[in-house]
Scaffold this motif. Structure first.
Motif, PDB file in Angstrom:
ATOM      1  N   GLY A  78       0.799  -1.212   0.000  1.00  0.00           N
ATOM      2  CA  GLY A  78       0.000   0.000   0.000  1.00  0.00           C
ATOM      3  C   GLY A  78       0.834   1.264   0.000  1.00  0.00           C
ATOM      4  N   PHE A  79       0.121   2.367  -0.163  1.00  0.00           N
ATOM      5  CA  PHE A  79       0.743   3.688  -0.136  1.00  0.00           C
ATOM      6  C   PHE A  79       0.000   4.549   0.870  1.00  0.00           C
ATOM      7  CE2 PHE A  79       1.518   1.922  -4.318  1.00  0.00           C
ATOM      8  CZ  PHE A  79       2.854   2.178  -4.509  1.00  0.00           C
ATOM      9  N   VAL A  80       0.700   5.514   1.424  1.00  0.00           N
ATOM     10  CA  VAL A  80       0.039   6.449   2.341  1.00  0.00           C
ATOM     11  C   VAL A  80       0.338   7.864   1.862  1.00  0.00           C
ATOM     12  CG1 VAL A  80      -0.246   7.173   4.724  1.00  0.00           C
ATOM     13  CG2 VAL A  80       0.337   4.809   4.218  1.00  0.00           C
ATOM     14  N   LYS A  81      -0.753   8.629   1.722  1.00  0.00           N
ATOM     15  CA  LYS A  81      -0.645  10.003   1.227  1.00  0.00           C
ATOM     16  C   LYS A  81      -1.109  10.970   2.302  1.00  0.00           C
ATOM     17  CE  LYS A  81      -3.590   9.299  -1.939  1.00  0.00           C
ATOM     18  NZ  LYS A  81      -4.553   9.610  -2.991  1.00  0.00           N
ATOM     19  N   PRO A  82      -0.814  12.259   2.149  1.00  0.00           N
ATOM     20  CA  PRO A  82      -1.308  13.255   3.097  1.00  0.00           C
ATOM     21  C   PRO A  82      -2.829  13.415   2.986  1.00  0.00           C
ATOM     22  CG  PRO A  82       0.410  14.153   1.674  1.00  0.00           C
ATOM     23  CD  PRO A  82       0.009  12.867   1.093  1.00  0.00           C
ATOM     24  N   VAL A  83      -3.570  13.740   4.034  1.00  0.00           N
ATOM     25  CA  VAL A  83      -3.095  13.544   5.384  1.00  0.00           C
ATOM     26  C   VAL A  83      -3.690  12.234   5.855  1.00  0.00           C
ATOM     27  CG1 VAL A  83      -3.110  14.439   7.725  1.00  0.00           C
ATOM     28  CG2 VAL A  83      -3.027  16.028   5.769  1.00  0.00           C
ATOM     29  N   ASP A  84      -2.856  11.275   6.020  1.00  0.00           N
ATOM     30  CA  ASP A  84      -3.331   9.979   6.474  1.00  0.00           C
ATOM     31  C   ASP A  84      -2.239   9.349   7.334  1.00  0.00           C
ATOM     32  OD1 ASP A  84      -5.076   7.936   6.793  1.00  0.00           O
ATOM     33  OD2 ASP A  84      -5.089   7.295   4.702  1.00  0.00           O
ATOM     34  N   TYR A  85      -2.639   8.389   8.127  1.00  0.00           N
ATOM     35  CA  TYR A  85      -1.662   7.776   9.013  1.00  0.00           C
ATOM     36  C   TYR A  85      -1.399   6.342   8.570  1.00  0.00           C
ATOM     37  CZ  TYR A  85      -6.003   5.991  10.939  1.00  0.00           C
ATOM     38  OH  TYR A  85      -7.238   5.406  11.070  1.00  0.00           O
ATOM     39  N   ILE A  86      -0.335   5.783   9.060  1.00  0.00           N
ATOM     40  CA  ILE A  86       0.013   4.396   8.743  1.00  0.00           C
ATOM     41  C   ILE A  86      -0.536   3.506   9.840  1.00  0.00           C
ATOM     42  CG2 ILE A  86       1.881   2.787   8.235  1.00  0.00           C
ATOM     43  CD1 ILE A  86       3.652   5.123   7.542  1.00  0.00           C
ATOM     44  N   PHE A  87      -1.374   2.573   9.446  1.00  0.00           N
ATOM     45  CA  PHE A  87      -1.868   1.622  10.450  1.00  0.00           C
ATOM     46  C   PHE A  87      -0.814   0.548  10.668  1.00  0.00           C
ATOM     47  CE2 PHE A  87      -4.026  -2.541  11.085  1.00  0.00           C
ATOM     48  CZ  PHE A  87      -4.222  -2.377  12.444  1.00  0.00           C
ATOM     49  N   VAL A  88      -0.324   0.488  11.892  1.00  0.00           N
ATOM     50  CA  VAL A  88       0.736  -0.468  12.238  1.00  0.00           C
ATOM     51  C   VAL A  88       0.139  -1.525  13.156  1.00  0.00           C
ATOM     52  CG1 VAL A  88       2.941  -0.731  13.416  1.00  0.00           C
ATOM     53  CG2 VAL A  88       2.519   1.279  12.004  1.00  0.00           C
ATOM     54  N   PRO A  89      -0.195  -2.689  12.603  1.00  0.00           N
ATOM     55  CA  PRO A  89      -0.885  -3.690  13.424  1.00  0.00           C
ATOM     56  C   PRO A  89      -0.053  -4.147  14.612  1.00  0.00           C
ATOM     57  CG  PRO A  89      -0.267  -4.618  11.304  1.00  0.00           C
ATOM     58  CD  PRO A  89      -0.019  -3.155  11.223  1.00  0.00           C
ATOM     59  N   GLY A  90       1.277  -4.133  14.461  1.00  0.00           N
ATOM     60  CA  GLY A  90       2.144  -4.544  15.553  1.00  0.00           C
ATOM     61  C   GLY A  90       1.986  -3.676  16.796  1.00  0.00           C
ATOM     62  N   ALA A  91       1.527  -2.436  16.625  1.00  0.00           N
ATOM     63  CA  ALA A  91       1.341  -1.545  17.764  1.00  0.00           C
ATOM     64  C   ALA A  91       0.353  -2.133  18.762  1.00  0.00           C
ATOM     65  CB  ALA A  91       0.859  -0.178  17.291  1.00  0.00           C
ATOM     66  N   PHE A  92      -0.549  -2.977  18.284  1.00  0.00           N
ATOM     67  CA  PHE A  92      -1.565  -3.567  19.154  1.00  0.00           C
ATOM     68  C   PHE A  92      -1.216  -4.982  19.593  1.00  0.00           C
ATOM     69  CE2 PHE A  92      -3.585  -0.358  16.570  1.00  0.00           C
ATOM     70  CZ  PHE A  92      -4.233   0.403  17.533  1.00  0.00           C
ATOM     71  N   THR A  93      -0.106  -5.493  19.078  1.00  0.00           N
ATOM     72  CA  THR A  93       0.208  -6.883  19.420  1.00  0.00           C
ATOM     73  C   THR A  93       1.633  -7.022  19.970  1.00  0.00           C
ATOM     74  OG1 THR A  93       0.855  -7.296  17.132  1.00  0.00           O
ATOM     75  CG2 THR A  93      -1.415  -7.790  17.723  1.00  0.00           C
ATOM     76  N   ASP A  94       2.597  -7.252  19.095  1.00  0.00           N
ATOM     77  CA  ASP A  94       3.945  -7.588  19.552  1.00  0.00           C
ATOM     78  C   ASP A  94       4.916  -6.416  19.514  1.00  0.00           C
ATOM     79  OD1 ASP A  94       4.077  -7.304  16.869  1.00  0.00           O
ATOM     80  OD2 ASP A  94       4.953  -9.262  16.447  1.00  0.00           O
ATOM     81  N   LYS A  95       4.403  -5.212  19.269  1.00  0.00           N
ATOM     82  CA  LYS A  95       5.255  -4.006  19.255  1.00  0.00           C
ATOM     83  C   LYS A  95       6.400  -4.104  18.255  1.00  0.00           C
ATOM     84  CE  LYS A  95       2.762  -2.564  22.676  1.00  0.00           C
ATOM     85  NZ  LYS A  95       1.667  -1.652  22.348  1.00  0.00           N
ATOM     86  N   ARG A  96       6.110  -4.773  17.153  1.00  0.00           N
ATOM     87  CA  ARG A  96       7.103  -4.858  16.087  1.00  0.00           C
ATOM     88  C   ARG A  96       6.455  -4.388  14.785  1.00  0.00           C
ATOM     89  NH1 ARG A  96       9.792  -5.368  19.559  1.00  0.00           N
ATOM     90  NH2 ARG A  96      11.366  -6.870  20.235  1.00  0.00           N
ATOM     91  N   HIS A  97       7.285  -3.881  13.897  1.00  0.00           N
ATOM     92  CA  HIS A  97       6.776  -3.534  12.572  1.00  0.00           C
ATOM     93  C   HIS A  97       6.739  -4.778  11.706  1.00  0.00           C
ATOM     94  CE1 HIS A  97       6.472   0.776  12.989  1.00  0.00           C
ATOM     95  NE2 HIS A  97       7.652   0.799  13.576  1.00  0.00           N
ATOM     96  N   HIS A  98       5.655  -4.967  10.982  1.00  0.00           N
ATOM     97  CA  HIS A  98       5.533  -6.149  10.135  1.00  0.00           C
ATOM     98  C   HIS A  98       5.683  -5.816   8.669  1.00  0.00           C
ATOM     99  CE1 HIS A  98       4.445  -9.021  13.285  1.00  0.00           C
ATOM    100  NE2 HIS A  98       4.067  -7.932  13.915  1.00  0.00           N
ATOM    101  N   PHE A  99       5.971  -4.563   8.387  1.00  0.00           N
ATOM    102  CA  PHE A  99       6.317  -4.169   7.014  1.00  0.00           C
ATOM    103  C   PHE A  99       7.245  -2.963   7.112  1.00  0.00           C
ATOM    104  CE2 PHE A  99       2.002  -2.613   8.039  1.00  0.00           C
ATOM    105  CZ  PHE A  99       2.233  -1.248   8.060  1.00  0.00           C
TER     106      PHE A  99
END
Lengths: 230, 230
Positions: A78-99
């Motif tokens: 995916g791509f993220v453009k202004p103004v939008d945020y990056i959904f980081v699923p790891g923030a809710f689970t293992d505190k790691r980035h998965h991409f």
DNA sequence: TTCAACCGATGATATAAATCATCAGCTTAA
DNA sequence: TTAAGCTGATGATTTATATCATCGGTTGAA
């Protein structure tokens, strides 16, 4: 904060829907630990596998998100453009980035400590509910991509990518892109050579026109048919 | 309610984490419109594209979720076991199902009107936050599947599927499954013939043993190596 | 300035995987 | 009770796609 481009989060609020659900207190706590950072093209915002500390909101430019496999192959999810945020699923689970997130062009992003963010998600149900909607859309897009990549042949996948770029990413028909052929290949799950070859046949059949970094879709209905037929 | 197997939601509460976040009022409103239904093997709980009216929680048996493409090809994106619910992203967006759910075996499910559910999600932040965690895990699993299906060759994909079945779905080493070879093919994005052929080579190499509906992994380290090497 | 590295492009070749065909065993429906 | 249909299994063949090699142009670093 030398790199900060907005004085506070109110400017962002006018454009990124989800922040409308925050009250003044919450906005203040977000703003107080906010950092705005400028990235050059190709620079990494965060790397797959690394610990995730920050919630990232893109305020200018564009970011690509991709999965990396052991064999150094990439798939752009995916791509993220202004103004939008990056959904980081790891923030809710293992505190790691998965991409991995990389700036496609000159990009500025606001970073907010994910602990602050997490607290708000847990306390503010309108906010977390809005977040749920966002994630749901993303999940649906993932389904479409999974379906496209596993069930369609190369022409259908390239058609999907071109239509997506024009209609969802750039919202323009001749559009100028900073994406390389390798990026297009990474979006469609094939090698760079194959992506170039398919695009060549599209050019020969007058489906598209390319000129440097510009791509124009000349026959959208036919591209859609190719997408449908796989 | 003839088919109801539980008197109220308290029994489920003991097992499905997410309902712990509901208060008595909320539990009551869930319970009051709850319907428990029994499905036979192969029966459809809901179909991709159809409107989604209900939140579905599986109380016995097992359900497979799959994407259907125009060309009648399927890709299995997950399984749901007791006591767990099916995350339906369409419930938060376009009120449509984006995948099909089918009972793999005799299955019972509790249905709750999604409007009731939606209200609780919006009002109860602990609940929606727990929901977020759940969805995040699912998103991460989707990344892994996307990576496996697009970057790995058939032996790696079959190894992934066999390890997943043993370690995540059935939690057993010799395990008995109601899944057909077609299902395994649909999990690994290949034809039934190819899945059978790869499993044959695994059998010849003493990596696995099969006997009717039973599958035993005989050399898990080597299967993991095959998975890693793609 | 020169060398290295990457990009778009194209051809030749190799190979992974789908397709087609067949068959036996089993279940289901007429 | 027979026929139809699905499943697991296997072989032969075709085809989609990756790989390898090469080339010219551009960019960027030493």
């Amino acid at each position: 904060m030398a790199n900060s481009i907005e004085a506070n989060c109110l400017l962002c609020m006018q454009r990124s829907d989800i922040f409308r659900n925050l009250n003044d207190n919450e906005l203040h706590s977000v703003n107080s630990c906010r950092v705005s950072i400028k990235y050059h093209q190709g620079e990494i915002l965060f790397k797959q596998g690394s610990p995730c500390h920050d919630f990232v909101c893109i305020t200018s430019g564009m970011v690509k998100l991709y999965l990396e496999s052991e064999s150094d192959k990439r798939i752009i999810i995916g791509f993220v453009k202004p103004v939008d945020y990056i959904f980081v699923p790891g923030a809710f689970t293992d505190k790691r980035h998965h991409f991995t997130a990389v700036a496609c062009e000159e990009t500025t992003a606001c970073l907010v400590g994910s602990d602050v963010f997490q607290q708000i998600v847990e306390a503010n149900s309108a906010f977390s509910s809005a977040f749920l909607n966002k994630i749901s859309e993303q999940a649906i897009r993932m389904f479409e991509q999974l379906s496209s990549l596993t069930h369609k042949q190369m022409p259908g996948r390239i058609a999907d990518v071109l239509l997506c770029l024009s209609q969802k990413i750039y919202n323009a028909n001749p559009f100028v892109t900073s994406l390389s052929r390798q990026d297009i290949a990474d979006m469609s799950g094939m090698t760079k050579e194959s992506a170039i070859r398919i695009m060549k046949t599209f050019k020969d059949d007058n489906l598209i026109r390319t000129e440097g970094d510009l791509i124009e879709l000349l026959n959208i209905p036919l591209l859609e048919t190719i997408s449908r037929n796989g």
